[in-house]
Design a protein around this motif. Structure first.
Motif, PDB file in Angstrom:
ATOM      1  N   ASP A  31       0.817  -1.224   0.000  1.00 23.39           N
ATOM      2  CA  ASP A  31       0.000   0.000   0.000  1.00 23.39           C
ATOM      3  C   ASP A  31       0.850   1.274   0.000  1.00 23.39           C
ATOM      4  OD1 ASP A  31       0.969  -0.573   2.533  1.00 23.39           O
ATOM      5  OD2 ASP A  31      -0.795   0.242   3.570  1.00 23.39           O
ATOM      6  N   LYS A  32       2.179   1.110  -0.107  1.00 21.69           N
ATOM      7  CA  LYS A  32       3.049   2.290  -0.080  1.00 21.69           C
ATOM      8  C   LYS A  32       4.061   2.279  -1.222  1.00 21.69           C
ATOM      9  CE  LYS A  32       3.096   3.445   4.879  1.00 21.69           C
ATOM     10  NZ  LYS A  32       1.755   3.058   5.199  1.00 21.69           N
ATOM     11  N   VAL A  33       3.752   1.530  -2.268  1.00 22.54           N
ATOM     12  CA  VAL A  33       4.694   1.415  -3.387  1.00 22.54           C
ATOM     13  C   VAL A  33       4.124   2.115  -4.628  1.00 22.54           C
ATOM     14  CG1 VAL A  33       3.800  -0.788  -4.313  1.00 22.54           C
ATOM     15  CG2 VAL A  33       6.232  -0.218  -4.584  1.00 22.54           C
ATOM     16  N   ALA A  34       5.018   2.704  -5.418  1.00 22.38           N
ATOM     17  CA  ALA A  34       4.627   3.282  -6.710  1.00 22.38           C
ATOM     18  C   ALA A  34       5.684   2.921  -7.735  1.00 22.38           C
ATOM     19  CB  ALA A  34       4.493   4.803  -6.619  1.00 22.38           C
ATOM     20  N   TRP A  72      -1.802  -0.398  -8.028  1.00 23.87           N
ATOM     21  CA  TRP A  72      -0.732   0.417  -7.435  1.00 23.87           C
ATOM     22  C   TRP A  72      -0.423   1.594  -8.363  1.00 23.87           C
ATOM     23  CZ3 TRP A  72       2.810  -4.488  -6.710  1.00 23.87           C
ATOM     24  CH2 TRP A  72       2.288  -5.290  -5.675  1.00 23.87           C
ATOM     25  N   LEU A 113       4.253  12.277  -4.117  1.00 26.35           N
ATOM     26  CA  LEU A 113       4.518  11.010  -3.413  1.00 26.35           C
ATOM     27  C   LEU A 113       4.152  11.142  -1.937  1.00 26.35           C
ATOM     28  CD1 LEU A 113       7.923  10.018  -5.093  1.00 26.35           C
ATOM     29  CD2 LEU A 113       5.658   9.047  -5.540  1.00 26.35           C
ATOM     30  N   ILE A 129       3.644   7.380  -0.305  1.00 27.59           N
ATOM     31  CA  ILE A 129       4.573   6.396  -0.894  1.00 27.59           C
ATOM     32  C   ILE A 129       5.912   6.412  -0.153  1.00 27.59           C
ATOM     33  CG2 ILE A 129       5.866   5.788  -2.993  1.00 27.59           C
ATOM     34  CD1 ILE A 129       2.793   5.245  -3.112  1.00 27.59           C
ATOM     35  N   THR A 130       6.424   5.212   0.151  1.00 25.04           N
ATOM     36  CA  THR A 130       7.748   5.089   0.789  1.00 25.04           C
ATOM     37  C   THR A 130       8.715   4.260  -0.063  1.00 25.04           C
ATOM     38  OG1 THR A 130       6.981   3.118   1.975  1.00 25.04           O
ATOM     39  CG2 THR A 130       6.812   5.243   3.136  1.00 25.04           C
ATOM     40  N   HIS A 131       8.151   3.476  -1.002  1.00 27.92           N
ATOM     41  CA  HIS A 131       8.959   2.558  -1.808  1.00 27.92           C
ATOM     42  C   HIS A 131       8.698   2.802  -3.296  1.00 27.92           C
ATOM     43  CE1 HIS A 131       9.351   0.723   2.082  1.00 27.92           C
ATOM     44  NE2 HIS A 131      10.191  -0.185   1.617  1.00 27.92           N
ATOM     45  N   LEU A 132       9.779   2.838  -4.064  1.00 25.29           N
ATOM     46  CA  LEU A 132       9.649   3.112  -5.496  1.00 25.29           C
ATOM     47  C   LEU A 132      10.254   1.983  -6.314  1.00 25.29           C
ATOM     48  CD1 LEU A 132      10.702   6.889  -5.510  1.00 25.29           C
ATOM     49  CD2 LEU A 132       8.382   5.962  -5.745  1.00 25.29           C
ATOM     50  N   PHE A 143      13.488   7.263   0.171  1.00 28.55           N
ATOM     51  CA  PHE A 143      12.731   6.177  -0.460  1.00 28.55           C
ATOM     52  C   PHE A 143      13.621   4.948  -0.614  1.00 28.55           C
ATOM     53  CE2 PHE A 143      10.693  10.080  -1.905  1.00 28.55           C
ATOM     54  CZ  PHE A 143       9.351   9.788  -1.729  1.00 28.55           C
TER      55      PHE A 143
END
Ligand code: C5J
Length: 226
Positions: free
Chosen positions: A16-19, A65, A144, A149-152, A175
């Motif tokens: 839930d925190k990735v893009a 996502w 972001l 978002i915390t993870h890319l 990130f």
């Protein structure tokens, strides 16, 4: 958490925190007659990753996502183009000059567009950037933060220029980044290999790398467990 077999060690991300950031898959870099070509590069190397990038985008869309696209380019009046950038290289055409796909790297021109196979769909953000990094002079960081978002996961071209610059900018902003090895490419095989090595050196000093198959397998494991 979803855990991907990556280098230099496993990469875990909260779904839930990735893009996904797809960098500069524009006609100007990938097709004959564009910016990359005018600099004397073999654009076929970049065109070859389109199916893999499309599969990666498809995975993110399937999961719901966020997918973010970037485009390198400049305003028609060149007010955001530093003379230092226009003057670099030894191209047959400079940024802003008229080429076969319109003015080179200028917003709104045919060459500035993302290749049709990877075109953004409704709801996907497109970040226009005047530099190599995707955070410099753009609203990307604010966007972001707004969507948590915390993870890319990162893909696109070219590995050692806009992709690496963006990944370093993102890393400095906190990130955790995963570069998909077969969804990025350079005009120079040696530069791509060196960039992947640099990114994951010293215990992932800039981030992680993995092939798309490793991400797909990790997501499939998560789907089965759910
Ligand atoms: C370059 C980019 N190589 N998108 N731009 O000038 O990497």
């Amino acid at each position: 958490m979803i855990t991907v077999e990556a280098a230099p060690f496993s990469y875990s991300f909260p779904p839930d925190k990735v893009a996904l950031i797809v960098i500069d898959m524009q006609r100007d870099f990938v097709e004959p007659g564009g910016f990359g070509d005018t600099l004397g590069n073999d654009v076929a190397r970049l065109k070859a990753i389109i199916p893999t990038v499309a599969a990666l985008i498809g995975l993110f869309r399937e999961k719901g996502w966020p997918v973010i696209h970037t485009r390198e380019g400049h305003r028609p009046d060149l007010s955001d183009l530093p003379p230092a950038k226009r003057g670099r290289g030894n191209p047959t055409l400079r940024i802003g000059d008229e080429g076969p796909m319109g003015r080179i790297l200028i917003q709104g021109e045919a060459g500035h567009a993302i290749v049709p196979e990877l075109a953004p769909v409704e709801g996907e953000i497109v970040i226009d950037k005047p530099g190599k990094g995707s955070f410099y002079a753009t609203g990307l960081a604010a966007h972001l933060a707004r969507i948590g978002i915390t993870h890319l996961v990162i893909a696109g071209v070219t590995t050692e220029v806009c992709v690496q610059t963006t990944m370093r900018e993102a890393n400095d902003r906190g990130f955790d980044c995963l570069l998909i090895e077969d969804a990025t490419e350079s005009y120079f095989a040696a530069f791509k290999a060196a960039t992947l090595d640099m990114i994951r050196a010293q215990g992932a000093i800039v981030g992680w790398t993995a092939p798309l198959a490793a991400l797909v397998a990790a997501v499939a494991r998560e789907n089965e467990a759910a």
